[in-house]
Design a protein around this motif. Structure first.
Motif, PDB file in Angstrom:
ATOM      1  N   GLU A  61      76.276  16.300 -64.557  1.00  0.00           N
ATOM      2  CA  GLU A  61      75.699  17.412 -63.728  1.00  0.00           C
ATOM      3  C   GLU A  61      75.591  17.191 -62.560  1.00  0.00           C
ATOM      4  O   GLU A  61      75.915  18.113 -61.965  1.00  0.00           O
ATOM      5  CB  GLU A  61      74.843  17.862 -64.878  1.00  0.00           C
ATOM      6  N   LYS A  62      75.091  16.154 -62.139  1.00  0.00           N
ATOM      7  CA  LYS A  62      74.619  16.391 -60.727  1.00  0.00           C
ATOM      8  C   LYS A  62      76.398  15.384 -60.213  1.00  0.00           C
ATOM      9  O   LYS A  62      76.282  16.660 -58.485  1.00  0.00           O
ATOM     10  CB  LYS A  62      73.608  14.991 -60.308  1.00  0.00           C
ATOM     11  N   VAL A  63      77.213  15.728 -60.494  1.00  0.00           N
ATOM     12  CA  VAL A  63      78.412  15.258 -59.786  1.00  0.00           C
ATOM     13  C   VAL A  63      78.772  16.959 -59.798  1.00  0.00           C
ATOM     14  O   VAL A  63      79.648  17.141 -58.641  1.00  0.00           O
ATOM     15  CB  VAL A  63      79.030  14.033 -60.238  1.00  0.00           C
ATOM     16  N   LEU A  64      79.491  17.559 -60.463  1.00  0.00           N
ATOM     17  CA  LEU A  64      79.596  18.480 -61.249  1.00  0.00           C
ATOM     18  C   LEU A  64      78.866  19.535 -60.204  1.00  0.00           C
ATOM     19  O   LEU A  64      79.454  20.920 -59.213  1.00  0.00           O
ATOM     20  CB  LEU A  64      79.975  18.837 -62.403  1.00  0.00           C
ATOM     21  N   GLY A  65      77.805  19.057 -60.298  1.00  0.00           N
ATOM     22  CA  GLY A  65      77.004  20.088 -59.105  1.00  0.00           C
ATOM     23  C   GLY A  65      77.356  19.982 -57.467  1.00  0.00           C
ATOM     24  O   GLY A  65      77.260  21.595 -56.659  1.00  0.00           O
ATOM     25  N   ALA A  66      76.872  18.683 -57.534  1.00  0.00           N
ATOM     26  CA  ALA A  66      77.726  18.549 -55.747  1.00  0.00           C
ATOM     27  C   ALA A  66      79.136  19.647 -55.171  1.00  0.00           C
ATOM     28  O   ALA A  66      78.685  19.498 -54.385  1.00  0.00           O
ATOM     29  CB  ALA A  66      77.414  17.065 -55.462  1.00  0.00           C
ATOM     30  N   LEU A  67      80.090  19.041 -56.384  1.00  0.00           N
ATOM     31  CA  LEU A  67      81.529  20.287 -56.628  1.00  0.00           C
ATOM     32  C   LEU A  67      81.495  21.351 -56.637  1.00  0.00           C
ATOM     33  O   LEU A  67      82.182  22.136 -56.390  1.00  0.00           O
ATOM     34  CB  LEU A  67      82.726  19.064 -57.462  1.00  0.00           C
ATOM     35  N   ALA A  68      80.086  21.970 -57.151  1.00  0.00           N
ATOM     36  CA  ALA A  68      80.826  23.073 -57.434  1.00  0.00           C
ATOM     37  C   ALA A  68      80.859  24.798 -55.795  1.00  0.00           C
ATOM     38  O   ALA A  68      81.370  25.388 -56.764  1.00  0.00           O
ATOM     39  CB  ALA A  68      79.150  24.016 -58.248  1.00  0.00           C
ATOM     40  N   ARG A 125      82.323  23.728 -53.125  1.00  0.00           N
ATOM     41  CA  ARG A 125      83.569  23.151 -52.947  1.00  0.00           C
ATOM     42  C   ARG A 125      84.287  21.778 -52.427  1.00  0.00           C
ATOM     43  O   ARG A 125      83.143  20.683 -53.348  1.00  0.00           O
ATOM     44  CB  ARG A 125      83.746  23.302 -50.779  1.00  0.00           C
ATOM     45  N   PRO A 126      85.047  21.043 -52.032  1.00  0.00           N
ATOM     46  CA  PRO A 126      85.926  19.820 -52.643  1.00  0.00           C
ATOM     47  C   PRO A 126      85.093  18.780 -51.866  1.00  0.00           C
ATOM     48  O   PRO A 126      85.089  19.170 -50.837  1.00  0.00           O
ATOM     49  CB  PRO A 126      87.163  19.765 -53.284  1.00  0.00           C
ATOM     50  N   MET A 127      84.823  17.800 -52.087  1.00  0.00           N
ATOM     51  CA  MET A 127      83.911  16.836 -50.740  1.00  0.00           C
ATOM     52  C   MET A 127      85.149  15.359 -51.252  1.00  0.00           C
ATOM     53  O   MET A 127      85.607  14.917 -51.972  1.00  0.00           O
ATOM     54  CB  MET A 127      82.951  16.304 -51.267  1.00  0.00           C
ATOM     55  N   SER A 128      84.842  14.424 -50.253  1.00  0.00           N
ATOM     56  CA  SER A 128      85.473  13.303 -50.017  1.00  0.00           C
ATOM     57  C   SER A 128      84.953  11.994 -51.097  1.00  0.00           C
ATOM     58  O   SER A 128      83.870  12.372 -51.092  1.00  0.00           O
ATOM     59  CB  SER A 128      85.689  12.804 -48.473  1.00  0.00           C
ATOM     60  N   LEU A 129      84.836  11.329 -51.736  1.00  0.00           N
ATOM     61  CA  LEU A 129      84.136  10.424 -52.359  1.00  0.00           C
ATOM     62  C   LEU A 129      83.364   9.474 -51.794  1.00  0.00           C
ATOM     63  O   LEU A 129      82.680   9.733 -51.663  1.00  0.00           O
ATOM     64  CB  LEU A 129      85.245   8.830 -53.068  1.00  0.00           C
ATOM     65  N   GLY A 130      84.097   9.538 -49.772  1.00  0.00           N
ATOM     66  CA  GLY A 130      82.582   9.008 -49.207  1.00  0.00           C
ATOM     67  C   GLY A 130      81.706  10.865 -49.549  1.00  0.00           C
ATOM     68  O   GLY A 130      80.404   9.559 -49.544  1.00  0.00           O
ATOM     69  N   GLU A 131      82.012  11.442 -49.162  1.00  0.00           N
ATOM     70  CA  GLU A 131      80.580  12.035 -48.970  1.00  0.00           C
ATOM     71  C   GLU A 131      80.384  12.388 -50.485  1.00  0.00           C
ATOM     72  O   GLU A 131      78.928  12.932 -50.283  1.00  0.00           O
ATOM     73  CB  GLU A 131      81.858  13.864 -48.566  1.00  0.00           C
ATOM     74  N   MET A 132      80.385  12.496 -51.753  1.00  0.00           N
ATOM     75  CA  MET A 132      79.705  12.774 -52.527  1.00  0.00           C
ATOM     76  C   MET A 132      78.444  10.977 -52.642  1.00  0.00           C
ATOM     77  O   MET A 132      77.941  11.328 -53.423  1.00  0.00           O
ATOM     78  CB  MET A 132      81.258  12.157 -54.062  1.00  0.00           C
ATOM     79  N   LEU A 133      78.668   9.853 -51.942  1.00  0.00           N
ATOM     80  CA  LEU A 133      78.123   8.943 -52.242  1.00  0.00           C
ATOM     81  C   LEU A 133      77.132   9.075 -51.318  1.00  0.00           C
ATOM     82  O   LEU A 133      75.621   8.716 -51.877  1.00  0.00           O
ATOM     83  CB  LEU A 133      79.081   6.825 -51.709  1.00  0.00           C
ATOM     84  N   GLN A 134      76.830   9.954 -50.525  1.00  0.00           N
ATOM     85  CA  GLN A 134      75.841  10.410 -49.999  1.00  0.00           C
ATOM     86  C   GLN A 134      75.476  11.304 -50.359  1.00  0.00           C
ATOM     87  O   GLN A 134      73.875  11.848 -49.934  1.00  0.00           O
ATOM     88  CB  GLN A 134      76.188  10.968 -48.164  1.00  0.00           C
ATOM     89  N   GLU A 135      75.957  12.681 -51.453  1.00  0.00           N
ATOM     90  CA  GLU A 135      75.161  13.820 -51.610  1.00  0.00           C
ATOM     91  C   GLU A 135      74.698  13.917 -52.571  1.00  0.00           C
ATOM     92  O   GLU A 135      73.398  14.718 -53.269  1.00  0.00           O
ATOM     93  CB  GLU A 135      76.448  14.869 -51.389  1.00  0.00           C
TER      94      GLU A 135
END
Length: 238
Positions: free
Chosen positions: A165-172, A174-184
């Protein structure tokens, strides 16, 4: 060119039991999460082309489902009626169905094989299917094959529902890079993000080398499935 009136109809299961060909070796099983079962492939153990292709189909977001030896075709060649069992049917999310024959490039270049595949193509196109012959040149050595092979072990990694849910919520938004996902996303790791890709939670372009700059987004499937595809999807080829 000729077809039996009952041939050319896709089956909910294999059109025959996968058998050992004289030049094949032992049938290989590919445990497909996408298909919900083990797909039985006729590939020599020393050169499992169908297995390598199955790995790519498993992680191709445009592929809903794939099925081995999905139909039997009666084709007239040199005055004789032959029964042909295509290797794979691939059900795409745009509603199309692609029939694939897998063949070693050297054999695929032989005139007799070319002629047989051309007859097969004509029959399948007349029945409304797309058709392609894929060799080791198209299957192996590509970035997509390398990425898919590396993702395969990550299907076994458990992704908790909260993290999902956290991963999908972060992408709700806009798309992100894998690097941004690690930070967010708190608690996420690169391995868990790869598991999310491998398990179709999120998707990225596997035709490009996957790096921290790779852009990911939620997997959204096109809903343009034919009635026949929906029936097979519901039964999951069992």
């Amino acid at each position: 060119m000729n077809t039996n009136p009952e041939s050319g109809v896709l089956q909910h299961g294999r059109s025959r039991k996968v058998v050992k060909r004289s030049n094949c070796g032992h049938p290989v099983k590919f445990a497909s999460q996408k298909c919900g079962r083990s797909v039985h492939l006729e590939s020599p153990l020393e050169s499992p082309l169908e297995y390598d292709l199955a790995i790519q189909l498993e992680f191709d977001p445009s592929v809903i489902l794939f099925q081995e030896q999905p139909l039997a075709l009666k084709i007239e060649y040199n005055g004789k009626i032959r029964t042909v069992y295509p290797d794979l049917a691939v059900y795409k999310d745009d509603g199309s169905t692609l029939i694939i024959e897998v063949k070693d490039a050297k054999k695929a270049s032989q005139q007799e094989v070319i002629e047989k595949f051309e007859l097969e193509r004509q029959v399948l196109v007349s029945l409304g299917y797309d058709f392609v012959v894929m060799t080791d040149k198209e299957i192996r050595g590509t970035i997509q094959h390398k990425n898919s092979s590396k993702l395969l072990p990550y299907r076994r990694l458990v992704i908790g529902s909260i993290l999902r849910e956290k991963v999908l919520g972060a992408l709700a938004w806009r798309p992100m890079s894998l690097g941004e996902m690690l930070q967010e996303v708190p608690g996420v790791t690169l391995d868990l993000l790869k598991a999310c890709i491998a398990q179709s939670v999120i998707t990225t372009d596997l035709t490009q080398i996957v790096t921290l700059q790779s852009i990911v987004q939620p997997l959204r499937r096109n809903s343009k499935l034919s009635e026949n595809q929906m029936k097979i999807w519901e039964r999951r080829c069992l």
